[in-house]
Design an enzyme around this catalytic site. Structure first.
Site, PDB file in Angstrom:
ATOM      1  CG  HIS A 155      -1.439  -0.698   1.326  1.00  0.00           C
ATOM      2  ND1 HIS A 155      -3.132  -1.429   0.488  1.00  0.00           N
ATOM      3  CD2 HIS A 155      -1.600  -2.675   2.513  1.00  0.00           C
ATOM      4  CE1 HIS A 155      -3.190  -2.841   1.379  1.00  0.00           C
ATOM      5  NE2 HIS A 155      -2.292  -3.009   1.920  1.00  0.00           N
ATOM      6  CB  SER A 276      12.240  22.470 -14.986  1.00  0.00           C
ATOM      7  OG  SER A 276      11.363  23.555 -15.692  1.00  0.00           O
ATOM      8  CE  LYS A 282      11.083  19.373 -11.202  1.00  0.00           C
ATOM      9  NZ  LYS A 282       9.634  20.058 -11.851  1.00  0.00           N
ATOM     10  CD  GLU A 289       7.914  12.069 -15.784  1.00  0.00           C
ATOM     11  OE1 GLU A 289       6.940  13.239 -16.383  1.00  0.00           O
ATOM     12  OE2 GLU A 289       9.099  13.081 -15.050  1.00  0.00           O
ATOM     13  CD  GLN A 321      -3.304  -2.819 -46.985  1.00  0.00           C
ATOM     14  OE1 GLN A 321      -2.968  -3.505 -47.369  1.00  0.00           O
ATOM     15  NE2 GLN A 321      -3.046  -1.227 -46.508  1.00  0.00           N
TER      16      GLN A 321
HETATM   17  N1  ARG Z   1      -1.559  -5.559 -48.453  1.00  0.00           N
HETATM   18  C1  ARG Z   1      -2.144  -7.018 -48.197  1.00  0.00           C
HETATM   19  C2  ARG Z   1      -2.133  -7.012 -46.387  1.00  0.00           C
HETATM   20  O1  ARG Z   1      -1.117  -6.197 -45.877  1.00  0.00           O
HETATM   21  C3  ARG Z   1      -0.840  -7.827 -49.064  1.00  0.00           C
HETATM   22  C4  ARG Z   1      -2.823  -9.140 -48.497  1.00  0.00           C
HETATM   23  C5  ARG Z   1      -3.831  -8.772 -50.134  1.00  0.00           C
HETATM   24  N2  ARG Z   1      -4.404  -9.422 -50.221  1.00  0.00           N
HETATM   25  C6  ARG Z   1      -5.735  -9.096 -50.978  1.00  0.00           C
HETATM   26  N3  ARG Z   1      -5.987 -10.296 -51.403  1.00  0.00           N
HETATM   27  N4  ARG Z   1      -5.801  -8.154 -50.962  1.00  0.00           N
HETATM   28  O2  ARG Z   1      -2.850  -7.225 -45.712  1.00  0.00           O
END
Ligand code: ARG
Length: 459
Positions: A155, A276, A282, A289, A321
């Site tokens: 604590h 600072s 400081k 941090e 993606q």
């Molecule tokens: N740039 C795409 C990704 O990172 C690659 C795969 C894309 N495939 C597709 N059928 N669009 O996921």
């Protein structure tokens, strides 16, 4: 012109072109993409799916492209969308029709699954190395402070005596588990997905095990839909990094407290502190941090990944993606935190005198005072009450327990004798806790041995 242009009557909207493009962030996977393509082309040649001479030509050109990228001589294009199509476009522009044979028996879906696995495996190695460096710094400092007595807290109130070595070795244990978790994730990431195709594999007589062997993967994926659908290994790594950051963040929080004048337990090296702009006196713990702050950011990356995946139907979806920016950000920030934190920690000065003074003022030997009575036959609950009464007496009279005379002690309980002072001496209190995992010097030396052995085994 798009590699996938055949079916379309119109050019894609320029905003969609930019929106869809991932080259600005997946370009960093160029080495993995090319290495994967070299293995794929080699296998196609060996299996007679393309001519051996064509496979050789593709491999030679890809090798050249790789060194050109590394030398800064080859740029990428947003129009080629992602790293996979960029490399293929560059290849074809260099060797013509032969380059167009590379993508036989492959889809970008299994290609990207391979690339991201390879990329993460490379990065996990670096992260593991950095964790070991931090562990080594903790071990070095622990060796200097097996006799540096301090208060352990609960604590944030002074609780019981430990040593500085024992205290920081707690973090060593956490970091060894973090390391282990990375090893587990590494094992599940090292599974080769190429051959899954878009989702239903391929009719070509490919040799997936050969590709795995060429790339150093011990296993191949066993279901083509799974091979292109899941990113659990990405989520797993982001979880590992969140935990690792959580540990570093707690450690940072302590360092921030310890270097305040109120605690004054440590002093940070000037090279790892900041000033600072207005207050000349400081000296701020900005590094610690920032590590604490960036922990929130790595959690954010993890949440982005879990949220992105949670409702996706099988198999590949473009949503996936989005995994890259999040995991790259988590990796980049964890790496920089590990590196700077380790140097900050290694160069800080521990103020043993201040640690001892704070320990002396906190009645942290009150449990030992009770244990003294228990060893003389009193039930613990009664002994606890005697000790508590004496603490209250000390507070009223501005004294510490060791400053009480035997007669003052006997006023509360007759069992007390001269030997009580030895029993409540802070260093004796620490060294009496010799159980495995305890703060006594011999137990702490064993803990240090565990860390050093871990470092040796994982070298
Ligand atoms: N740039 C795409 C990704 O990172 C690659 C795969 C894309 N495939 C597709 N059928 N669009 O996921």
């Amino acid at each position: 012109m798009k590699l996938w242009q055949g079916r379309f009557k119109k050019d894609v909207d320029s905003r969609v072109n930019d929106f869809n493009s991932s080259i600005s962030f997946d370009g960093r996977m160029y080495r993995q993409d090319i290495t994967g393509s070299i293995a794929h082309a080699t296998m196609l040649g060996e299996c007679g799916i393309i001519e051996k001479s064509e496979s050789d030509k593709i491999v030679a050109a890809l090798t050249e492209i790789l060194s050109d990228i590394e030398d800064g001589k080859q740029e990428f294009s947003v129009d080629a969308e992602d790293i996979h199509m960029n490399i293929e476009t560059i290849l074809t522009s260099r060797i013509g029709d032969t380059g167009k044979r590379l993508h036989t028996a492959r889809s970008r879906n299994d290609q990207v699954a391979l690339d991201i696995r390879m990329y993460l495996l490379d990065e996990i190695k670096v992260i593991k190395k950095r964790v070991l460096e931090l562990l080594a710094a903790i071990s070095d400092k622990a060796k200097l402070h097996t006799d540096t007595v301090m208060a352990g807290y609960t604590h944030l109130q002074r609780a019981q005596p430990v040593t500085f070595a024992h205290y920081i070795l707690a973090y060593a244990q956490m970091l060894m588990r973090d390391y282990d978790r990375l090893c587990d994730t590494e094992r599940r990431t090292a599974v080769m997905p190429l051959g899954s195709g878009a989702l239903a594999s391929t009719t070509y007589p490919i040799n997936r095990e050969r590709v795995a062997e060429l790339l150093g993967f011990p296993k191949v994926t066993e279901n083509s839909i799974d091979g292109v659908s899941d990113r659990d290994f990405v989520l797993e790594l982001s979880s590992d990094l969140s935990l690792l950051m959580m540990h570093m963040s707690r450690f940072s929080e302590e360092i921030i407290l310890w270097c305040s004048s109120e605690f004054g337990f440590i002093e940070l090296d000037d090279a790892f502190s900041t000033g600072s702009s207005i207050m000349p006196q400081k000296k701020n713990p900005d590094v610690a941090e920032l590590v604490r702050g960036k922990t929130g950011r790595v959690y954010g990356d993890m949440m982005a990944l879990y949220s992105m995946m949670k409702s996706l139907p099988l198999a590949y979806n473009k949503d996936m993606q989005e995994d890259k920016e999040a995991i790259f950000d988590a990796i980049d920030n964890t790496l920089i935190c590990l590196e700077v934190f380790t140097s900050m920690f290694a160069t800080m000065t521990v103020r043993a005198d201040r640690l001892r003074r704070a320990a002396a003022q906190g009645f942290i030997n009150a449990t030992d005072l009770a244990d003294y009575l228990v060893k003389k036959g009193m039930p613990f609950r009664d002994a606890y009450k005697v000790s508590g009464t004496l603490v209250a007496y000390c507070i009223d009279n501005s004294k510490t327990l060791e400053e009480l005379s035997v007669s003052e002690l006997r006023d509360v309980c007759e069992i007390f004798d001269e030997d009580v002072y030895e029993a409540i001496d802070l260093m004796n209190c620490v060294n009496g806790r010799k159980v495995r995992g305890g703060p006594a010097k011999e137990s702490v030396l064993y803990q240090i041995e565990i860390v050093d052995r871990f470092l040796e085994e994982n070298k």
